[in-house]
Design an enzyme around this catalytic site. Structure first.
Site: not given
Length: 613
Positions: A15, A17-18, A20, A22, A37, A129
């Site tokens: 995975g 994201g903006g 980090a 994973v 992470k 979140d």
């Protein structure tokens, strides 16, 4: 960087994201798989500082509903932390809500999430979140909160949140969060309400072409009625979901603990309602929410007589301590436990269709083609006349009463008995409809399966199957089509394709039971089959003799009633016989498992109650 900190071997990315990415990794020191992470190097130093402080605070938590944090460090300028690897997928995978044990599983998981939120909020931590992707499921289906990159200590670290920067995911963001206002635990409740809305209905409360359009709706627009998105939802559950999505924080449940208590009451109510609909709810799975856990200790507890015969396809239903089934020109009622006879509800002709006990009312139909609705105290609510006899059990939802008739029509009524629509199937409809995956399914003796839109009755598609007399059960995304000739099909209702076919080589009148990854089916061949639900492979067989009645599953035990007057309990996983009762008179009605008791009605006008010792 194949090995982090000389300990964590990075295996594959899972995975990003903006801020980090994973990785799945292996902790070579203790020999376990973990998730790592890694913050990107471009992340602002203040963000890295905030991130590290929050991870330390979260690492001090110990709760089964929160992903465990094992380590925190920095390597080659990258801040990282190591956490528990959770493999079961995202929370919304549990949905959509179905009226059966599948639906109960969503509510049970939601209770665990609310318990975890209460634990966090009690320690001054907000998540901020909550999304389906941030609530992961273990392989056993237990939820765990994760991805606390936006979480903050409500007092101690507030100065680390950059002014004017809205954090969160738009589809699940509370109105006050979208407006940049100070947050309380009520914001997390709103976000979880939005997650639940998506899980229960199959779509988020608000959608738009861009983030600002979605945020505008969260702030200013009322969420769509969840029952319009998914008619299988109970009305009170839908109302509670809208409370979770109230615009003003003070109108939501005032704490995660309060929300959990309210949902626990709704879960108990929903669980109890399943025994009021034939085949354990609108998904018609035959998988009951509770039953004897030690069936080998079952002993006769009560017996009562009634006028008439309990003939196919009737079966007992239950609500609020009242047991009901049709026989002769009446709906027979008994108080349980103990089988204390009550005054029967009269009909104009034979009542062979299973009744429905819902919302304090009894719905039952007869061979005159009349559907009657009466309060459980006896007050008449309405009568509806069809054009031919009715053998199908009515299906009652929060907004509609559905009735299939042997005149070839599927009727949809409101709760006052007024006709909303009627669909002409073109062949006798012997069994009640199935509500699954937000579609209404009706199978005809002429050999067609019809998929309808539940609100309007519009045809979505139809599939040729062969004649079907039994209910069509559904679970785990599979409809099981039990044809009268003995061919059983596993069918994907969304892909509209047959997954597998199995021939039991005998007429099939009784409804299969579906649960625990298996479908159980028995007919006039004298053989009971347990098949893998997704492949159709044979798992085990037994020889109960000729079976006309539907099969019933509860607490890992499968129950079969035979034409020879025997009740047999099998271990559902293995087929091992656990218990048998004989000499009861021929039986064509499915048995009803109810907590530690079992109820069965015979062709000889007897109703039996068995109880665990």
């Amino acid at each position: 960087m194949e090995v982090l900190a000389g300990r964590y071997r990075l295996v594959e990315p899972i995975g990003s994201g903006g801020m980090a990415e994973v990785w799945r990794a292996r902790d070579e020191r203790v020999g376990r798989e973990v998730a790592v992470k890694l913050l990107y190097t471009h992340v602002h130093p203040l963000e890295r500082q905030r991130f590290a402080q929050e991870v330390r605070a979260l690492a001090a938590l110990s709760h089964p509903g929160v992903v465990a944090i094992y380590d925190l460090g920095e390597e080659e300028g990258q801040t990282y932390f190591v956490m528990e690897l959770v493999r079961g997928g995202t929370f919304d995978r549990l949905g959509p809500f179905e009226a059966g044990v599948e639906g109960l599983a969503i509510l049970e998981a939601a209770l665990e999430v609310l318990a975890a939120l209460a634990h966090l909020h009690g320690r001054g931590i907000l998540h901020r979140d909550l999304t389906p992707k941030n609530i992961l499921l273990t392989e056993e289906g237990r939820p765990k909160l994760m991805d606390f990159g936006l979480a903050y200590l409500s007092e101690a670290t507030r100065h680390f949140t950059r002014t004017g920067y809205t954090l969160g995911t738009p589809q699940y963001m509370a109105p006050e969060q979208a407006k940049g206002l100070p947050l309380t635990p009520a914001a997390d409740l709103y976000s979880f309400g939005a997650v639940l809305y998506r899980t229960l209905t199959g779509s988020p409360p608000f959608e738009g072409e861009h983030d600002q359009a979605i945020l505008y709706q969260h702030v200013y627009e009322p969420p769509p009625d969840p029952l319009e998105r998914n008619p299988a939802l109970p009305a009170r559950l839908g109302a509670w979901l809208l409370r979770m999505l109230a615009k003003e924080p003070e109108k939501r449940p005032q704490s995660a603990a309060q929300a959990r208590a309210e949902l626990a009451a709704l879960l108990a109510e929903t669980r109890a309602s399943l025994t009021g609909i034939a085949r354990a709810g609108a998904s018609r799975s035959g998988h009951y929410p509770a039953g004897p856990t030690r069936p080998e200790t079952l002993r006769p507890a009560a017996r009562a007589a009634f006028e008439g015969e309990a003939v196919w396809p009737t079966e007992p239903v239950h609500s609020g301590g009242l047991l009901a089934f049709g026989a002769g020109p009446a709906l027979h009622l008994f108080r349980v436990p103990g089988l204390e006879a009550q005054t029967p509800f009269a009909a104009g002709d034979e009542v062979t269709a299973a009744a429905a006990l819902v919302g304090g009312h009894a719905y039952y139909a007869d061979w005159e083609g009349v559907l009657r609705a009466r309060g459980l105290g006896g007050a008449r609510q309405f009568e509806f006349q069809t054009r031919a006899e009715v053998t199908a059990s009515p299906l009652v939802t929060a907004r509609r009463v559905y009735l299939a008739g042997r005149d070839g029509y599927l009727y949809a009524l409101d709760h006052q008995g007024e006709l909303a629509w009627a669909f002409e199937a073109g062949g006798h409809l012997s069994a009640g409809p199935t509500l699954y995956r937000r579609m209404l399914f009706a199978a005809s003796e002429s050999g067609w399966l019809f998929a309808l839109e539940p609100t309007s009755g519009q045809l979505i598609y139809k599939v040729q199957t062969g004649p079907i007399h039994a209910h069509v059960p559904a679970a785990a995304g599979v409809l099981v089509l039990p044809t009268w000739a003995g061919e059983v099909h596993g069918f994907d209702p969304l892909a509209r394709e047959v997954l597998w076919t199995y021939d039991i080589e005998g007429e099939l009148w009784g409804s299969p039971a579906v649960g625990a990854g298996k479908v159980f089916v028995a007919g006039w061949s004298g053989v009971l089959y347990a098949l893998d639900l997704h492949s159709g492979d044979e798992v085990w067989t037994a020889q109960p003799g000729r079976v006309t009645a539907g099969l019933s599953l509860a607490a890992g035990v499968l129950y079969a009633a035979t034409e020879a007057g025997e009740l047999i309990a099998y271990e559902a996983a293995s087929g091992r016989e656990l218990w048998r009762a004989e000499g009861l008179g021929g039986m064509q009605a499915a048995v009803l498992p109810l907590a530690g008791r079992l109820y069965a009605a015979s062709l000889e006008g007897k109703i039996y109650e068995f109880a665990e010792e």
